[in-house]
Design a protein around this motif. Sequence first.
Motif, PDB file in Angstrom:
ATOM      1  N   UNK A  40       0.792  -1.235   0.000  1.00  0.00           N
ATOM      2  CA  UNK A  40       0.000   0.000   0.000  1.00  0.00           C
ATOM      3  C   UNK A  40       0.820   1.278   0.000  1.00  0.00           C
ATOM      4  N   UNK A  41       2.112   1.167   0.268  1.00  0.00           N
ATOM      5  CA  UNK A  41       2.831   2.388   0.619  1.00  0.00           C
ATOM      6  C   UNK A  41       4.172   2.518  -0.124  1.00  0.00           C
ATOM      7  N   UNK A  42       4.121   2.775  -1.431  1.00  0.00           N
ATOM      8  CA  UNK A  42       5.365   2.786  -2.207  1.00  0.00           C
ATOM      9  C   UNK A  42       6.124   4.108  -2.176  1.00  0.00           C
ATOM     10  N   UNK A  43       5.681   5.078  -1.380  1.00  0.00           N
ATOM     11  CA  UNK A  43       6.311   6.399  -1.423  1.00  0.00           C
ATOM     12  C   UNK A  43       6.615   6.901  -0.015  1.00  0.00           C
ATOM     13  N   UNK A  44       7.764   7.575   0.119  1.00  0.00           N
ATOM     14  CA  UNK A  44       8.154   8.133   1.421  1.00  0.00           C
ATOM     15  C   UNK A  44       8.345   9.633   1.311  1.00  0.00           C
ATOM     16  N   UNK A  45       7.788  10.360   2.248  1.00  0.00           N
ATOM     17  CA  UNK A  45       7.978  11.806   2.314  1.00  0.00           C
ATOM     18  C   UNK A  45       9.214  12.111   3.147  1.00  0.00           C
ATOM     19  N   UNK A  46       9.944  13.140   2.731  1.00  0.00           N
ATOM     20  CA  UNK A  46      11.124  13.546   3.490  1.00  0.00           C
ATOM     21  C   UNK A  46      10.860  14.871   4.201  1.00  0.00           C
ATOM     22  N   UNK A  47      11.616  15.096   5.266  1.00  0.00           N
ATOM     23  CA  UNK A  47      11.517  16.345   6.029  1.00  0.00           C
ATOM     24  C   UNK A  47      12.919  16.945   6.033  1.00  0.00           C
ATOM     25  N   UNK A  48      13.017  18.193   5.587  1.00  0.00           N
ATOM     26  CA  UNK A  48      14.339  18.822   5.482  1.00  0.00           C
ATOM     27  C   UNK A  48      14.458  19.916   6.533  1.00  0.00           C
ATOM     28  N   UNK A  49      15.467  19.940   7.378  1.00  0.00           N
ATOM     29  CA  UNK A  49      16.738  19.228   7.255  1.00  0.00           C
ATOM     30  C   UNK A  49      16.834  17.862   7.950  1.00  0.00           C
ATOM     31  N   UNK A  50      15.778  17.338   8.536  1.00  0.00           N
ATOM     32  CA  UNK A  50      15.940  16.047   9.221  1.00  0.00           C
ATOM     33  C   UNK A  50      16.531  14.992   8.288  1.00  0.00           C
ATOM     34  N   UNK A  51      16.174  15.075   6.995  1.00  0.00           N
ATOM     35  CA  UNK A  51      16.626  14.052   6.054  1.00  0.00           C
ATOM     36  C   UNK A  51      17.702  14.564   5.098  1.00  0.00           C
ATOM     37  N   UNK A  52      18.475  15.544   5.540  1.00  0.00           N
ATOM     38  CA  UNK A  52      19.590  16.024   4.690  1.00  0.00           C
ATOM     39  C   UNK A  52      20.590  14.886   4.485  1.00  0.00           C
ATOM     40  N   UNK A  53      20.984  14.670   3.244  1.00  0.00           N
ATOM     41  CA  UNK A  53      22.041  13.694   2.931  1.00  0.00           C
ATOM     42  C   UNK A  53      22.988  14.336   1.920  1.00  0.00           C
ATOM     43  N   UNK A  54      24.168  13.742   1.771  1.00  0.00           N
ATOM     44  CA  UNK A  54      25.128  14.318   0.824  1.00  0.00           C
ATOM     45  C   UNK A  54      24.640  14.168  -0.609  1.00  0.00           C
ATOM     46  N   UNK A  55      24.028  13.018  -0.887  1.00  0.00           N
ATOM     47  CA  UNK A  55      23.619  12.794  -2.271  1.00  0.00           C
ATOM     48  C   UNK A  55      22.175  12.307  -2.336  1.00  0.00           C
ATOM     49  N   UNK A  56      21.339  13.165  -2.910  1.00  0.00           N
ATOM     50  CA  UNK A  56      19.933  12.762  -3.054  1.00  0.00           C
ATOM     51  C   UNK A  56      19.746  11.762  -4.175  1.00  0.00           C
ATOM     52  N   UNK A  57      20.676  11.757  -5.128  1.00  0.00           N
ATOM     53  CA  UNK A  57      20.510  10.740  -6.171  1.00  0.00           C
ATOM     54  C   UNK A  57      20.800   9.358  -5.587  1.00  0.00           C
ATOM     55  N   UNK A  58      21.744   9.316  -4.626  1.00  0.00           N
ATOM     56  CA  UNK A  58      21.984   8.030  -3.952  1.00  0.00           C
ATOM     57  C   UNK A  58      20.784   7.605  -3.111  1.00  0.00           C
ATOM     58  N   UNK A  59      20.184   8.583  -2.456  1.00  0.00           N
ATOM     59  CA  UNK A  59      19.013   8.259  -1.627  1.00  0.00           C
ATOM     60  C   UNK A  59      17.877   7.759  -2.526  1.00  0.00           C
ATOM     61  N   UNK A  60      17.738   8.414  -3.659  1.00  0.00           N
ATOM     62  CA  UNK A  60      16.710   8.009  -4.619  1.00  0.00           C
ATOM     63  C   UNK A  60      16.962   6.587  -5.133  1.00  0.00           C
ATOM     64  N   UNK A  61      18.233   6.318  -5.439  1.00  0.00           N
ATOM     65  CA  UNK A  61      18.586   4.967  -5.894  1.00  0.00           C
ATOM     66  C   UNK A  61      18.282   3.925  -4.824  1.00  0.00           C
TER      67      UNK A  61
END
Length: 388
Positions: free
Chosen positions: A59-80
């Motif tokens: 039921x739940x294929x998507x995740x919402x992020x909260x910034x800056x709680x979810x700051x990462x160096x690379x969002x493309x890596x997080x996406x991958x």
Amino acid sequence: MSSFTPAISDELAAQEIELPSWAFGNSGTRFRVFGTPGTPRDPFEKISDAAQVHKYTGLAPQVALHIPWDEVDSYSQLREHAEDNGMRLGTINSNTFQAEEYKFGSLTHHDAATRQKAIDHHLRCIEIMNETGSRDLKIWLADGSNYPGQADLRGRQDRLFESLQTIYAQLSGDQRLVLEYKFFEPAFYHTDVPDWGTAFAQTAALGENATVCLDTGHHAPGTNIEFIVMQLLRVGKLGAFDFNSRFYADDDLIVGAADPFQLFRIIFEVVRGGGLNSPDVNFMLDQCHNIEEKIPGQIRSVLNVQEMTARALLVDREALTAAQEANDVLAGNEVFMDAFYTDVRPGLAAWREERGLPADPMKAFLDSGYLARIADDRVGGVQASWGA
Ligand code: RM4
Ligand code: MN
């Protein structure tokens, strides 16, 4: 075989519920943040946890992020990482409520430099959206005042609009700005976006890619929330839900826990208004688990949403309309209540099995050993939401 009609089965199959990354981090009350074994050590692990909810419920294929709680160096890596786990990154939630400068407001502040800092934060969120492939920028503001006379109510509203316009101008393609209202807290006297009327007025003036987010925990007790749902859908401005439940204020409890009947009434209006499985209306959860296990808590919530959706779809709309047009008060109410009282759980268990999902997602998850594994692996995880 499940007992649903093919049309209902198809609607159920199309349903998607977005999970909040912060549901998987530590959270607490004003008094204490309690840790849980296995708390994620970084945003990647929050997404791995969210993927468990999807794996067992579908039921739940998507995740919402909260910034800056979810700051990462690379969002493309997080996406991958999300994609490798069968997930997508979704709504980007901004945060202008935890920096010293925002003590007296952010997008509404009378000081231009403070306002600019808050605007820049949103522009950064839009950059992140471009990398994560997110469509929605969700804005909830803690702005408000505690005492009559403390703040210029009108000036703040005007500045809010100017700030939102600057942010809105930076959106591209199908990106949307979604403005969330809340009647009080952390401010106690006035809040700058306290109600759907204010959120509607602001977003209507911005343009068609600006809509309203309805958080079910953000109204005064006794508010007829389904009426607001109906009205926002009617005028094409319901962009998103933050589902949770509450007994008193913004309790952020498991969806449907406090008042299942209210959840049913809300989802019925969504169905009635064409908002179910519409790309225009994002179904998100906004819950912070505090004493319960986090992944099972989210599993319980998405299943509650699904159960109420199934019940809402069971309302005999023809019979309802006939009763309404005949002014048959009791018959109308009976048609409505019949659907609400239908136990859809066995039907949903069968429906799941037909799709290769476990009949009992909660049990399947608990039996999987995942919780024990993360408790061993993730020593020292302190990813937090409210406690940050
Ligand atoms: C707020 C509001 C927002 C959420 C934060 C964590 O009360 O509901 O949607 O992002 O809490
Ligand atoms: Mn919310």
